[in-house]
Design an enzyme around this catalytic site. Structure first.
Site, PDB file in Angstrom:
ATOM      1  N   LYS A  41      26.572  49.820 -10.215  1.00 38.50           N
ATOM      2  CA  LYS A  41      25.398  48.947 -10.244  1.00 38.50           C
ATOM      3  C   LYS A  41      24.456  49.397 -11.358  1.00 38.50           C
ATOM      4  CE  LYS A  41      21.813  46.954  -7.270  1.00 38.50           C
ATOM      5  NZ  LYS A  41      22.119  45.574  -7.714  1.00 38.50           N
ATOM      6  N   ASN A  87      19.762  38.825  -2.385  1.00 36.42           N
ATOM      7  CA  ASN A  87      20.942  39.090  -1.565  1.00 36.42           C
ATOM      8  C   ASN A  87      21.336  37.794  -0.857  1.00 36.42           C
ATOM      9  OD1 ASN A  87      22.769  40.113   0.510  1.00 36.42           O
ATOM     10  ND2 ASN A  87      21.959  42.129  -0.002  1.00 36.42           N
ATOM     11  N   HIS A 108      24.200  51.640  -3.012  1.00 37.62           N
ATOM     12  CA  HIS A 108      25.130  50.732  -3.668  1.00 37.62           C
ATOM     13  C   HIS A 108      26.236  51.503  -4.377  1.00 37.62           C
ATOM     14  CE1 HIS A 108      21.993  47.725  -2.981  1.00 37.62           C
ATOM     15  NE2 HIS A 108      22.883  46.802  -3.288  1.00 37.62           N
TER      16      HIS A 108
END
Length: 262
Positions: A156, A124, A152
């Site tokens: 994803k 990240n 998310h």
């Protein structure tokens, strides 16, 4: 100026990265790469008509002499070969694509060390996410019962997220492996308790409207602690990417985690 290639420019993160590089006075966007690309120049894309930047759709087309830094926001099934090629071309990779196995990371680190090339794999690039991981590791020294929930967008590909997995790995450095919950518990629906990493449970949520979010929940006798991080827009990752691009050529090894160069 630092000459930058953006791999995966057709994706949402890749597109945001192209805009960041183009606006940064210290960077020069010298190429973009995506195996899905049909264009030969970025000016064929309506948003970038003012740019004269070559588009590549095959790795072998990329000349390492023309690129200093390779930013990769592609897919889990292609990232290893991409980064391997970048290192072989003596290009410093900045990798935001998740899904690399521990063995693949080790192979890439060995190659970077051999070639003396600086690089970064970051689960990240958000500063708040880096802080969450650091805070969680500190808390785990005193509250070893922990579960992780990551949330998310529904497009994803990998689960759990790289951030959640890296959070668990950092916690494991200060926490002994242990079984949490009732030892006699039974999952009525398989998977209900989530994935298991050294006794820690990791839960993945995939829903439209989300971007990237994580909660780390700690429980103790008569108390609980929740650490949460939210990324509401992909632009939040760009400050971390820019820092990595500006610094990475000062190193000669491949790091995992943005915190290593901050």
């Amino acid at each position: 100026m630092i000459k930058v290639l953006v791999a995966g420019f057709k994706g949402r993160m890749g597109n945001t990265t192209v805009q960041m590089v183009n606006k940064n006075k210290d960077f020069e966007l010298t190429a973009v790469y995506d195996p899905r690309a049909t264009e030969s120049n970025l000016n064929e894309v309506s948003d970038y008509q003012e740019l004269d930047v070559p588009v590549y759709n095959q790795l072998q087309q990329i000349n390492g002499a023309e690129v200093d830094v390779w930013i990769d926001f592609t897919s889990p099934d292609s990232v290893f070969e991409n980064v391997k090629y970048a290192l072989e071309q003596r290009i410093s990779p900045i990798v935001g694509t998740t899904g690399l196995t521990d063995d693949q990371v080790s192979q890439l680190q060995a190659l970077a060390k051999k070639e003396k090339i600086g690089g970064l794999i970051a689960p990240n690039f958000g500063i708040s996410a880096v802080l969450l991981m650091q805070f969680a590791q500190q808390a785990a020294k005193y509250l070893p019962d922990v579960e992780i929930i990551e949330m998310h967008h529904n497009n994803k590909l990998d689960a759990p997220s790289g951030t959640a997995l890296n959070t668990a790995k950092l916690i494991s450095k200060v926490r002994k492996e242990k079984v949490q919950g009732n030892p006699q518990e039974k999952e009525v629906l398989p998977g209900a308790r989530g994935a298991d990493y050294e006794g820690m449970k990791i839960h993945s949520v995939r829903l439209p409207g989300y971007v990237a979010h994580e909660q780390v929940l700690f429980g103790g006798q008569g108390e609980a602690l929740t650490i949460r991080q939210d990324s509401f827009d992909r632009i939040s990752f760009m400050s971390g990417v820019a820092v990595a691009v500006s610094k990475i050529q000062n190193y000669n090894e491949l790091f995992v985690g943005l915190e290593n160069i901050l």
